[in-house]
Scaffold this motif. Sequence first.
Motif, PDB file in Angstrom:
ATOM      1  N   LYS A   6      41.262  61.505  66.093  1.00 46.91           N
ATOM      2  CA  LYS A   6      41.959  62.373  67.049  1.00 46.91           C
ATOM      3  C   LYS A   6      43.395  62.620  66.607  1.00 46.91           C
ATOM      4  O   LYS A   6      44.200  63.164  67.363  1.00 46.91           O
ATOM      5  N   ASP A   7      43.702  62.169  65.406  1.00 52.15           N
ATOM      6  CA  ASP A   7      45.038  62.366  64.849  1.00 52.15           C
ATOM      7  C   ASP A   7      46.122  61.829  65.786  1.00 52.15           C
ATOM      8  O   ASP A   7      47.130  62.479  66.037  1.00 52.15           O
ATOM      9  N   LEU A   8      45.898  60.630  66.317  1.00 49.63           N
ATOM     10  CA  LEU A   8      46.867  60.042  67.236  1.00 49.63           C
ATOM     11  C   LEU A   8      47.778  59.092  66.480  1.00 49.63           C
ATOM     12  O   LEU A   8      47.325  58.307  65.653  1.00 49.63           O
ATOM     13  N   LYS A   9      49.074  59.188  66.780  1.00 51.78           N
ATOM     14  CA  LYS A   9      50.007  58.265  66.130  1.00 51.78           C
ATOM     15  C   LYS A   9      50.372  57.175  67.113  1.00 51.78           C
ATOM     16  O   LYS A   9      50.847  57.447  68.217  1.00 51.78           O
ATOM     17  N   VAL A  10      50.147  55.937  66.705  1.00 48.44           N
ATOM     18  CA  VAL A  10      50.442  54.838  67.606  1.00 48.44           C
ATOM     19  C   VAL A  10      51.718  54.148  67.183  1.00 48.44           C
ATOM     20  O   VAL A  10      51.859  53.721  66.042  1.00 48.44           O
ATOM     21  N   GLY A  11      52.682  54.034  68.119  1.00 47.07           N
ATOM     22  CA  GLY A  11      53.912  53.312  67.835  1.00 47.07           C
ATOM     23  C   GLY A  11      53.869  51.969  68.532  1.00 47.07           C
ATOM     24  O   GLY A  11      53.415  51.871  69.675  1.00 47.07           O
ATOM     25  N   VAL A  12      54.310  50.924  67.840  1.00 43.56           N
ATOM     26  CA  VAL A  12      54.285  49.588  68.435  1.00 43.56           C
ATOM     27  C   VAL A  12      55.703  49.036  68.471  1.00 43.56           C
ATOM     28  O   VAL A  12      56.393  49.005  67.462  1.00 43.56           O
ATOM     29  N   LYS A  13      56.134  48.632  69.654  1.00 41.11           N
ATOM     30  CA  LYS A  13      57.471  48.023  69.759  1.00 41.11           C
ATOM     31  C   LYS A  13      57.350  46.718  70.516  1.00 41.11           C
ATOM     32  O   LYS A  13      57.122  46.712  71.731  1.00 41.11           O
ATOM     33  N   VAL A  14      57.513  45.617  69.799  1.00 48.48           N
ATOM     34  CA  VAL A  14      57.502  44.325  70.475  1.00 48.48           C
ATOM     35  C   VAL A  14      58.907  43.756  70.375  1.00 48.48           C
ATOM     36  O   VAL A  14      59.427  43.561  69.285  1.00 48.48           O
ATOM     37  N   ARG A  15      59.520  43.484  71.509  1.00 50.66           N
ATOM     38  CA  ARG A  15      60.903  43.019  71.480  1.00 50.66           C
ATOM     39  C   ARG A  15      60.989  41.616  70.895  1.00 50.66           C
ATOM     40  O   ARG A  15      60.048  40.836  70.969  1.00 50.66           O
ATOM     41  N   ASP A  16      62.157  41.310  70.354  1.00 59.10           N
ATOM     42  CA  ASP A  16      62.337  40.032  69.679  1.00 59.10           C
ATOM     43  C   ASP A  16      62.273  38.840  70.607  1.00 59.10           C
ATOM     44  O   ASP A  16      61.972  37.733  70.178  1.00 59.10           O
ATOM     45  N   ASP A  17      62.580  39.056  71.894  1.00 59.58           N
ATOM     46  CA  ASP A  17      62.662  37.900  72.780  1.00 59.58           C
ATOM     47  C   ASP A  17      61.312  37.522  73.381  1.00 59.58           C
ATOM     48  O   ASP A  17      61.244  36.709  74.298  1.00 59.58           O
ATOM     49  N   VAL A  18      60.229  38.111  72.862  1.00 52.05           N
ATOM     50  CA  VAL A  18      58.926  37.791  73.436  1.00 52.05           C
ATOM     51  C   VAL A  18      58.330  36.579  72.725  1.00 52.05           C
ATOM     52  O   VAL A  18      58.014  36.641  71.542  1.00 52.05           O
ATOM     53  N   ARG A  25      59.731  40.958  77.480  1.00 47.59           N
ATOM     54  CA  ARG A  25      59.733  39.816  78.379  1.00 47.59           C
ATOM     55  C   ARG A  25      60.408  40.205  79.683  1.00 47.59           C
ATOM     56  O   ARG A  25      61.425  40.891  79.698  1.00 47.59           O
ATOM     57  N   TRP A  26      59.804  39.766  80.764  1.00 47.15           N
ATOM     58  CA  TRP A  26      60.368  40.052  82.082  1.00 47.15           C
ATOM     59  C   TRP A  26      60.278  38.773  82.880  1.00 47.15           C
ATOM     60  O   TRP A  26      59.186  38.374  83.272  1.00 47.15           O
ATOM     61  N   GLN A  27      61.391  38.090  83.077  1.00 51.23           N
ATOM     62  CA  GLN A  27      61.445  36.780  83.725  1.00 51.23           C
ATOM     63  C   GLN A  27      60.459  35.847  83.025  1.00 51.23           C
ATOM     64  O   GLN A  27      60.541  35.632  81.833  1.00 51.23           O
ATOM     65  N   SER A  28      59.506  35.288  83.773  1.00 47.60           N
ATOM     66  CA  SER A  28      58.601  34.350  83.104  1.00 47.60           C
ATOM     67  C   SER A  28      57.280  35.016  82.754  1.00 47.60           C
ATOM     68  O   SER A  28      56.229  34.393  82.755  1.00 47.60           O
TER      69      SER A  28
END
Lengths: 226, 482
Positions: free
Chosen positions: B352-364, B401-404
């Motif tokens: 489907k020609d979809l571009k997937v972007g992945v962003k995982v924050r460092d504090d996770v 990350r969001w609280q715990s």
Amino acid sequence: MIRVLLIDDEPQIVRALRTSLEVRGYDIIDAATGRDGLRLAASSEPDAVVLDMGLPDMDGTKVLERLRAFSNVPVVILTIREEQSDKVSALEAGADDYVTKPFGMEELVARLRAVLRRASANDETESLLRFGNIEIDLMKCLVRKGGTLIHLTPKEYGILEAMVNHQGKLLTHKWLLARVWGPGYDDEREYLRVFVGQLRKKLEDDPSRPRWILTDPGVGYRWADE
Amino acid sequence: MRRLLYVRSVTHRWQQVAVGVALPVAGTLVGRLTSATTASAAVYYLVAVVFTAMFAGLFGGLLASFLSFLGMNYFFTPPFGTLRVQKPEDVIALFGFLMVASLVATLLTEALEQRARAERRERETLMLYQLSSGLLSRDRLEQTLGRVPRDLAELFDLSGCELELTNGGSSSAPGNLYRAGGKGRPETMPSSIELRTDTDTYGVIRLFPRAQRVLSWDEEDLVRVFATQVALAVEAARLDENTRVAKNEAEVSRIRAALFSSVTHDLKTPLSSVKAAATSLLEKGVEFDRDRQTDLLLTIVEETDRLNRLISNILQLTRVRAGALAPRKVPTPIEDVILSVLSRLDGLLASKDLKVGVKVRDDVPSVPMDVLQIDQAMSNILENAMRYAPHGTDVEIRAGRWQSWVEVLVADRGRGIGKQDREKIFEEFYSSDGRDGGSSGLGLAIVRAIVEAHGGSTWAEETPGGGATIGFRLPLTAEVPR
């Protein structure tokens, strides 16, 4: 000619594997039970073994244990079990890599090539490795990316070196930790995670979509095949 | 004056005698001390009789009347000091006095008794009313039934009380037994009152009265009326339960039927594609060029993958239905799972020609999770996003990350989800576009079941700028919720 022993009781799979691998120049022998498989492994000295874990007469782990008692032959297992704990158990019992059913033939072939590469790598050592725009000099312990020298800490280099020397092969967390940190560290997965993350940042074009440093969640890491 | 009528009289005979003697004596003393005339003495004695009747009951009152009569005669009617009477009118007066005193005693005690009875009846009625109200509430039925023996024992001053429920008239197996008092053997034989309605008998109330306080007829009647209330309440509760069970079974049947037809369709669809493609390639007398061959073969590969994913979902569904999810948590980096799922769905994304972007924050940090289950959940969410994302658009995966908690959001740029559907999409077999979407509606329901089994939560929201975002949270602590 490279000889591969297939131990699997399902004739359709054996047929498909035989056809596919023979076309690639492998010599194929097969057995339908664990007992016959072990016998053939002992008598015909294969270069690699493809073992199905769901055999009728013996548990796959048992076959692995018995096999490892007399042989270091690389083994790729075929399994339907997707649980991380089962994969790790099989790897610790002596398997070198795994493929879950249903699998794509290209995946199995890649695994076989990777485990065979390790075996033959002992004979001739290539000191200069190239992956995309990454250049690794194993003799001088230097790493370049796009021509620029990259500074790696000793631990980072240790991980990199282990992975590229076993290109395509799955390296468990435990194995990597023992190799780079030493025995007794095999539970410290967070260390690995941090260092692998740093490696990705330094070497990958897009660290969030890594091209070379691949991960098998809950099991280990692998350097990409090609 | 009214207040005086609330006194309690002494119960023992000797006490009654004591009072019945003491008060007339007191009256005599007063009369003598004040050198009372006959008339005044009569008043003093009457007062004594009144108080005696109040405190010592009828017996005491009558005793006091008689003693007062004697006292009147002896001390205050000439000739003084004897029981003889001189004048005839004095005789009439004396006997008149006796009659009045006795009447006063009798009427007074009667009035007091009636008052007491009325009070008691009022208390009983109030308590039974409260118990009945308790019976009306389905939830509190169990509690109320437990209180019944205790309240009845207190109300009617019983030595013990039992409420026994049976499991319907036909079954002889014992039901629940509620009991109050009755330490040691009951003092008397119990009266049993059945819990009965027009349809059935639901049990029995046993009353164990004290030796000296037997229940009156109207009191037993009152209990009988109450027993009927209890029986009706129990009957209603049982009917409710039966209806609930029947409804549940109907619901289970409905889901099974829906599952069956849905699964049959979803299993047969990819199989049909596979067979169609394979038999095409086998057709004699037809030459496919290399590209077309590749095309058909790719179809076979994709459809078998799809079938595999569906089977995983069905397996998870059976686990969810059996309440057997029980995640085995291991701290795992969330990016590992995301990448693993992406590599598996790579082909589909490319088609489907979809571009997937992945962003995982460092504090996770690493998240405690059952890898296989969360992998399945991510796969389902992504598959859902891919279904609705238009050709060539972006799909964004973000983790932070969001609280715990660790929060993961998957955003597409499709047509979005209307506010009214945002909870519904997580229901089983919900499919917003009928069968066109090609989904049995299981995917997101399983995501919710898996995430909730981990102690997390799922939701849907609008992607800023258009599209749908599916999000879930997983706890960072390792406790498994109950």
